[in-house]
Scaffold this active site. Structure first.
Site, PDB file in Angstrom:
ATOM      1  CE  LYS A  34      14.214  -3.445  -8.669  1.00 23.06           C
ATOM      2  NZ  LYS A  34      15.497  -4.268  -8.607  1.00 23.06           N
ATOM      3  CG  ASP A  61      17.752  -1.482  -6.906  1.00 22.96           C
ATOM      4  OD1 ASP A  61      18.369  -0.987  -5.793  1.00 22.96           O
ATOM      5  OD2 ASP A  61      17.305  -2.511  -7.028  1.00 22.96           O
ATOM      6  CE  LYS A  63      20.080  -4.041  -3.896  1.00 25.32           C
ATOM      7  NZ  LYS A  63      19.199  -4.033  -5.214  1.00 25.32           N
ATOM      8  CG  ASP A  66      33.127   4.002  -2.239  1.00 28.11           C
ATOM      9  OD1 ASP A  66      33.977   4.369  -1.393  1.00 28.11           O
ATOM     10  OD2 ASP A  66      33.076   3.152  -3.431  1.00 28.11           O
ATOM     11  CB  THR A 125      15.726 -10.882   1.228  1.00 32.11           C
ATOM     12  OG1 THR A 125      15.824 -10.419  -0.154  1.00 32.11           O
ATOM     13  CG2 THR A 125      14.788  -9.884   1.794  1.00 32.11           C
ATOM     14  NE  ARG A 216      11.363 -13.329 -11.364  1.00 31.45           N
ATOM     15  CZ  ARG A 216      11.961 -14.206 -10.413  1.00 31.45           C
ATOM     16  NH1 ARG A 216      12.478 -15.304 -10.746  1.00 31.45           N
ATOM     17  NH2 ARG A 216      12.218 -13.726  -8.984  1.00 31.45           N
TER      18      ARG A 216
HETATM   19  O1  C5P Z   1      10.621 -11.096 -10.804  1.00 31.20           O
HETATM   20  P1  C5P Z   1      10.191 -10.729  -9.349  1.00 31.20           P
HETATM   21  O2  C5P Z   1       8.896  -9.897  -9.097  1.00 31.20           O
HETATM   22  O3  C5P Z   1      10.763 -11.367  -8.335  1.00 31.20           O
HETATM   23  O4  C5P Z   1      11.503  -9.267  -9.220  1.00 31.20           O
HETATM   24  C1  C5P Z   1      11.581  -8.637  -7.768  1.00 31.20           C
HETATM   25  C2  C5P Z   1      12.672  -7.482  -8.107  1.00 31.20           C
HETATM   26  O5  C5P Z   1      12.965  -6.997  -6.775  1.00 31.20           O
HETATM   27  C3  C5P Z   1      14.059  -7.845  -8.636  1.00 31.20           C
HETATM   28  O6  C5P Z   1      14.505  -6.744  -9.475  1.00 31.20           O
HETATM   29  C4  C5P Z   1      14.658  -8.161  -7.534  1.00 31.20           C
HETATM   30  O7  C5P Z   1      16.130  -8.196  -7.594  1.00 31.20           O
HETATM   31  C5  C5P Z   1      14.230  -7.374  -6.540  1.00 31.20           C
HETATM   32  N1  C5P Z   1      14.373  -7.764  -5.188  1.00 31.20           N
HETATM   33  C6  C5P Z   1      13.930  -8.659  -4.415  1.00 31.20           C
HETATM   34  N2  C5P Z   1      14.141  -9.092  -3.233  1.00 31.20           N
HETATM   35  C7  C5P Z   1      14.913  -8.090  -2.265  1.00 31.20           C
HETATM   36  C8  C5P Z   1      15.396  -7.029  -2.960  1.00 31.20           C
HETATM   37  C9  C5P Z   1      15.117  -6.611  -4.374  1.00 31.20           C
HETATM   38  O8  C5P Z   1      13.209  -9.492  -5.186  1.00 31.20           O
HETATM   39  N3  C5P Z   1      14.947  -8.423  -1.218  1.00 31.20           N
END
Ligand code: C5P
Length: 236
Positions: A34, A61, A63, A66, A125, A216
């Site tokens: 992603k 992604d 988002k 518009d 979130t 991560r």
């Molecule tokens: O590193 P981690 O596993 O926390 O990354 C989660 C990914 O999902 C990131 O790209 C973050 O921006 C995205 N994301 C999130 N929570 C959301 C929507 C998207 O963690 N509600």
């Protein structure tokens, strides 16, 4: 995207070199990678193409939100980027969502490939109850998420992004047709980092997730391929 591997590795970088390196390491161990707004803003379509040219399926992604005409044109402009999945904000409304679906069909006509999946973001979130009241939504967070998931479904979207704890209520309200793309996932024993409400990959799938967005725990690992492989093995 392979149907058998639901893991989408969130690259969360604006560097082409970093995205390339991680993609090379995890390809074959995850279903897709992603890229988000920071990467696109820094590198544009040319940068995105450098990643898809590696042969890794891409979830872009961005988002979109518009007026319908602008979103449709933005989606049409993604045709050369070759992603399999993209996002729009469901709060853009039914006309914008339908325009997004039509534009995705047109992308398929241009590329001769499968139509990119259009996935709706319901409520970010990062917003809590106070935030949504200040915006003027007269509902609880969960009511608002379900309302927007229902809107996404009735506009014909392919799915929605949701937290692991929204999987069950959305499945109950919307059935099994809607693809659920779920971040906030942590393998057993992994550091939660800044994610507050997390779930293991296996449990999220058991609750009805279709795709798991994991950043991560894979990208920060010393052996990223091994980290991804271990997550896939934990699903068995
Ligand atoms: O590193 P981690 O596993 O926390 O990354 C989660 C990914 O999902 C990131 O790209 C973050 O921006 C995205 N994301 C999130 N929570 C959301 C929507 C998207 O963690 N509600």
């Amino acid at each position: 995207m392979t149907n058998t591997n639901p893991i989408i590795c969130a690259l969360d970088t604006q560097e082409v070199d970093v995205a390339t390196q991680i993609s090379r390491e995890v390809m074959g161990h995850v279903g897709a990678v992603k890229l988000g707004l920071e990467f696109f803003t820094a590198n544009g379509a040319a940068g995105v193409k450098q990643i898809t040219q590696l042969g890794v399926p891409l979830f872009l992604d961005l988002k979109f939100h518009d007026i319908p005409n602008t979103v449709a044109k933005a989606i049409a402009a993604t045709a050369g980027m070759n992603m399999f999945m993209m996002t729009v904000h469901t709060s853009g409304g039914q006309h914008m969502l339908r325009a997004a679906m039509d534009a995705s069909d047109r992308v398929a006509q241009v590329t001769g490939k499968e139509r990119p999946l259009v996935i709706g973001v319901t409520l970010l979130t990062s917003l809590d109850q106070d935030d949504i009241s200040l915006i003027g939504f007269n509902a609880t967070v969960q009511e608002q998420v379900l309302r927007l998931a229902d809107l996404a479904q009735s506009a014909g979207l392919d799915g929605v992004v949701c937290s692991p704890f929204e999987i069950a209520p959305i499945r109950k309200a919307c059935g099994t047709d809607l693809a659920l793309v779920v971040p906030g996932i942590r393998p057993e024993g992994a550091d939660a980092g800044d994610q507050k409400r997390i779930m293991t990959p296996k449990e999220a799938l058991a609750r009805g997730a279709d795709y798991l967005v994991i950043g991560r725990p894979i990208t920060d690992a010393s052996d990223r391929a091994a980290a991804a492989k271990k997550i896939v093995e934990s699903l068995q």
